[in-house]
Design an enzyme around this catalytic site. Structure first.
Site, short mmCIF file in Angstrom:
data_model
loop_
_atom_site.label_atom_id
_atom_site.label_comp_id
_atom_site.label_asym_id
_atom_site.label_seq_id
_atom_site.Cartn_x
_atom_site.Cartn_y
_atom_site.Cartn_z
N LYS B 79 0.84 -1.19 0.00
CA LYS B 79 0.00 0.00 0.00
C LYS B 79 0.88 1.25 0.00
CE LYS B 79 -3.92 1.84 2.77
NZ LYS B 79 -4.77 1.58 3.95
N SER B 154 -9.71 1.42 3.20
CA SER B 154 -8.91 2.26 2.36
C SER B 154 -7.84 1.54 1.54
CB SER B 154 -8.22 3.31 3.24
OG SER B 154 -7.27 2.70 4.09
N SER B 178 -9.71 -1.11 7.28
CA SER B 178 -9.15 -0.82 5.95
C SER B 178 -8.46 -1.98 5.26
CB SER B 178 -8.19 0.36 6.02
OG SER B 178 -8.91 1.57 6.11
#
Lengths: 481, 485
Positions: B79, B154, B178
């Site tokens: 990420k 997210s 997330s």
């Protein structure tokens, strides 16, 4: 003026002498190229996390103990949020409601005698960076550069109770505090380099009234003198307001050293809301009480009690003792020297006189100097045994400080040993009597003052090496005085 | 079978046997990214050259018999809120669009030490604030199961790339769900470890007391293995737990005989999709069949979790994101003075959702409101923590849906509160610092994957993985596939 009482409390920041910063391994060394003592942590780069430096905690506890504080078993860190270019994370990691040290007091000497000032708390926090403005000052500056070398140096903030009653007392307290922090070797307290800083809260109240008046905070106090001057100015300003039946505004004012006045920085309404909250990146710190006791027993004797002891133990005057405790290195040096050379008065006279003078001329401190304890002991012994004269000793001292050679070696190199051989001296005496028969005759007839003339001639002839005491005795014998 | 659809475990075993090279595996992923990511939009930065170079080095190590780990040569995606030295670290924000990280996050160091080539950095909601990746300021990421739908967030990019076969596994971060929510939406296994189990050093902070690095994988075993690779103490993170962590992989096939599984009392009344309810029933039955005891438990503070979570997360975020002021790095918009520069930089650099959270967070920490909001939220958090601790006296693991529904359409949740509600089942684990994971179990009427969540006591990841291993077996038996679509 007389009907008002002055009430002053101080907030003092001192940089701690740890080798590395409070939350990372960067060096705390002064100077260095801008931004060369930085890493992701002290620059507040995205993702970096603080790790508490145990040494900073240790130094903070030592400071707290020296100020007679209580060390709670647990303390925690909080974030103090505000925007400023010199603050890399836009929050300062500080301690809010659970500081490292609580509730102490300090007794110090002031013009009005011994006073005990309460210490509310001592807490740890991190130093910010430094803005370097183009041009002469921040107003009208076209741009500013940032140096974060200082960011993350550990600080202690010491908050006093509003126990001080005059600007003079405030200055005396601050000087005493500096001495204490230097004694326990947690801070070098250089106000001119910014490693010791002070803000003052000051208010007036009618005599006999318990309730505190409206306080004004004064910032930008960069020297001991400015602390006293700024407070004096502020006391006058506030008393004039009271006289004129006007309100004192609760505000923050800055001391303008050049103009000698305080000027308003921000009102109460404009004061920052720092939005303190517990620092989630640092778990609460548990302080082991055994560790605290260890630190307590390791504390050196503090200046005030040392001063009293020096006077008592060595028969020194207040003035002499005050000189010695003004810096711990001087009193340590003194006590080490008298261990081996027990004429205390002679030692203190040399330290206050020639040693101070030579070091000042060399712009050195005692610890920086090449003069060590054994060096001074040796020098004093050379004087005491009559090997060198007092005036020679001054030259030897200068040479020792310049070269680091032991005094005996200096004496050797400079060919300075006193002539104390009786036969050799007797020959000199005979020669000079023969040279000045008239004076010798007057002397024998009772003009004892002429002895000085003969001694002077012999000292001159021997380039100062003749032992004056022995010369004197020989002359008296030969001239039958 | 194409390499890019294989699990990390399968790739590792082929690498071990010399059947494939790391270069083969990396190329297969890169080819697939080239072919598919235009449509999916999972990656913000693809590190083709570096990944191939790392793969070559891995192959050399394998040839010389000095592989760094079982996973040496197995590629991975991370990420874009994890610092990778020399590579931009955008956090899905304009603020950091061109910011290059000068150091490696602890987990990145761990991946490198294990020999895993890093394929690239994945899209996310700006600063990890969102549940759909729609709040990325840089790119749209689509759900590989249905490109009209969000991948969750997210960590939407990390989920989407694994689901799309662009990477065998990936790292994300989980502050309130997330990792688990996008795993659920994309049919993957997503693990959020115990708070402190994985170092946060180099994870760009959103809410420091809730953030935790987590894993995406197609199987429970892969998730357990990746967790083992990144878990452990780190001197650079003072909140990291001081031990190495156990070998998680061995727990996966241990079974659930005698394991006590809790389900929430009255969960059937929750507003969940009928298909999600059906999955819950099937999972409960499957665990019972495998020897687990299933009992109902109650956590009456669960209804307060969302409010509590958002108060704390926003407060911490308002402080964590204050450093983006244009002075040192990232976007700078010049102004008339420093304060004006701060204002302009932050006005232009942050998106609407980030601004909303900063403002609310600033508000709840302000003098006069702190006690009513932030302090109260911390008190409720403490109570939630103790309710969980109490509950884990009676059960070993808690089974809930991960989300009440499957992946939603773009733009479907316009109201922020509606979006926040998506995190109903996931935020409690973050508040309590507990390990939790989502795993695919069943499909909804639209054919989209349903995720179920397992939550365990602190550091009880192995127990959670035991239950997950059993449920995964059931799911594979009836579907015979792994998550890649």
């Amino acid at each position: 003026m007389a009907q008002y009482e002055v009430v002053i409390g101080l907030e003092i920041h001192a940089e701690l002498l740890t080798k590395t910063k409070i939350f990372c391994a960067c060096t705390t060394a002064f100077g260095g190229h801008a931004n060369s003592h930085c890493c992701p942590v002290c620059l507040g780069l995205p993702g970096a996390l603080p790790v508490l430096n145990e040494k900073a905690v240790e130094y903070g506890i030592k400071a707290g103990l020296a100020l007679d504080c209580r060390i709670p078993e647990r303390c925690k860190f909080d974030r103090k949020n505000y925007f400023y270019p010199d603050l890399p994370k836009a929050y300062q990691i500080s301690q809010y409601d659970e500081p490292l040290c609580l509730g102490g007091s300090v007794t110090c000497e002031t013009e009005t005698g011994l006073q005990t000032i309460g210490v509310t708390r001592v807490h740890l926090e991190e130093e910010a960076g430094k803005s370097v403005h183009s041009g002469d000052n921040i107003l009208g500056s076209e741009y500013s550069s940032m140096d974060y070398n200082r960011a993350g140096i550990p600080l202690i903030e010491i908050v006093t109770e509003p126990d001080l009653r005059s600007p003079q007392d405030a200055k005396a307290f601050l000087e005493h505090l500096k001495r204490v922090l230097q004694y326990i070797e947690v801070s070098d307290c250089k106000m001119e380099e910014g490693s010791l800083r002070c803000d003052a809260n000051v208010s007036l109240r009618p005599l006999g009234v318990q309730e505190l008046g409206t306080k004004v905070e004064i910032k930008n106090l960069n020297s001991f003198r400015s602390v006293e001057r700024a407070l004096q100015h502020e006391v006058t300003r506030q008393s004039q307001l009271y006289e004129a039946k006007q309100q004192v505004e609760q505000e923050t004012r800055a001391w303008d050293e050049a103009r000698g006045v305080t000027v308003s920085m921000r009102s109460k309404e404009e004061s920052h809301d720092y939005r303190y909250f517990p620092e989630p990146d640092i778990p609460p710190v548990h302080i082991n009480s055994l560790w605290v006791e260890d630190l307590r027993s390791g504390l050196p004797e503090l200046p005030l009690s040392r001063k009293e002891r020096l006077q008592r133990q060595y028969g020194l005057t207040t003035y002499e003792a005050e000189f010695l405790v003004s810096q711990r290195s001087w009193s340590d040096f003194f006590e080490a020297v008298v261990q081996e050379f027990d004429q205390e008065k002679m030692v203190v006279n040399w330290l206050m006189g020639d040693v101070s003078r030579v070091l000042n001329a060399r712009e050195e401190t005692l610890p920086q100097s090449q003069l060590d304890v054994s060096g001074l002991v040796e020098l004093l012994r050379l004087i005491d045994t009559g090997t060198i004269s007092g005036s020679q000793a001054k030259a030897v001292l200068e040479a020792v400080c310049a070269t680091g050679q032991p005094p005996a070696d200096v004496v050797q190199t400079l060919g300075m040993q006193q002539i104390s051989d009786e036969d050799q001296l007797a020959a000199m005496v005979d020669a000079v009597i023969a040279q000045y028969p008239g004076e010798a005759q007057r002397c024998r007839e009772g003009d004892a003052k002429l002895i000085g003339f003969f001694v002077g001639q012999i000292m001159k002839g021997s380039q100062g090496k003749a032992n004056p005491k022995m010369v004197n005795e020989l002359l008296r014998k030969k001239l039958k005085l | 079978m194409e390499l890019h659809t294989m699990t990390a475990g399968e790739l590792a075993s082929m690498l071990e046997k010399g059947e494939i090279s790391s270069v083969d595996a990396v190329k297969s992923c890169l080819d697939h990214i080239a072919a598919r990511d235009q449509a999916v939009g999972a990656f913000l930065t693809v590190l083709a050259e570096q990944a191939l170079q790392a793969a070559e080095q891995s192959d050399t190590r394998r040839r010389e018999g000095r592989a760094l780990s079982l996973w040496d040569g197995v590629p991975i995606a991370i990420k874009d809120n994890l610092a990778l030295q020399g590579v931009r670290n955008t956090c899905g924000s304009k603020m950091l669009e061109h910011y290059i990280a000068p150091y490696d996050a602890h987990v990145v160091t761990k991946l490198k030490q294990a020999g895993m080539p890093i394929l690239g950095k994945t899209n996310m909601d700006e600063f990890a604030m969102g549940s759909s990746t729609e709040f990325s300021a840089l790119q749209v990421t689509r759900n590989p199961w249905d490109v009209e739908r969000v991948p969750g967030g997210s960590s939407g990019g990390s989920a989407a790339c694994v689901a799309a076969g662009e990477a065998p596994w990936a790292l994300g971060s989980d502050t309130g769900g997330s990792v688990r929510e996008p795993a659920s939406f994309c049919g993957l296994v997503g693990i959020k470890p115990t708070y402190g189990r994985v170092s946060r050093y180099g994870l760009v902070a959103f809410a420091s007391s809730l953030d935790q690095v987590g894993t995406f994988s197609r199987t429970v075993s892969d998730g357990a293995a990746l967790l083992s690779a990144i878990a452990g103490s780190d001197a650079k993170d003072s909140t990291s737990i001081p031990d190495a962590g156990p070998d998680y992989a061995s727990a996966v096939r241990r079974g659930v005989q005698g394991l006590r599984v809790g389900v929430l009392d009255g969960w059937e009344q929750d507003t969940v999709l009928p298909s999600v309810a059906a999955s819950m029933q099937e999972a409960t039955a499957a665990l019972k069949r495998a020897g687990a005891e299933v009992t109902t438990v109650s956590l009456n503070l669960l209804d307060k979790a969302i409010e509590t979570y958002y108060l704390i997360a926003m407060a911490e975020a308002s402080s964590n994101l204050a450093r983006y002021d244009g002075v040192r790095y990232g976007l700078r918009v010049d102004g008339t003075d420093a304060a004006d520069m701060f204002r302009r930089t932050r006005s232009e650099g942050f998106g609407q959702e980030v601004k909303r959270r900063i403002l609310l967070g600033t508000y709840v920490l302000s003098a006069g409101y702190y006690d009513a909001y932030y302090k109260k939220a911390q008190q409720v958090r403490t109570l939630i923590r103790s309710q969980f601790a109490q509950m884990f006296n009676d059960v070993d693991v808690l089974l809930t849906p991960t989300t009440a529904a499957t992946a939603f359409r773009f733009g479907e949740k316009q109201d922020p509160l509606q979006m926040y509600q998506t995190d109903y089942y996931t935020v409690p684990a973050n508040l309590a610092g507990l390990p939790a994971m989502s795993l695919p179990f069943g499909r909804c009427e639209a054919g989209l994957p349903i995720g179920l969540q397992l939550t365990a006591g602190a550091l009880q990841e192995p127990v959670m993985l035991q239950a997950a291993g059993v449920l995964e077996q059931v799911e594979q038996d009836r579907r015979g596939s792994y998550g890649a679509v």
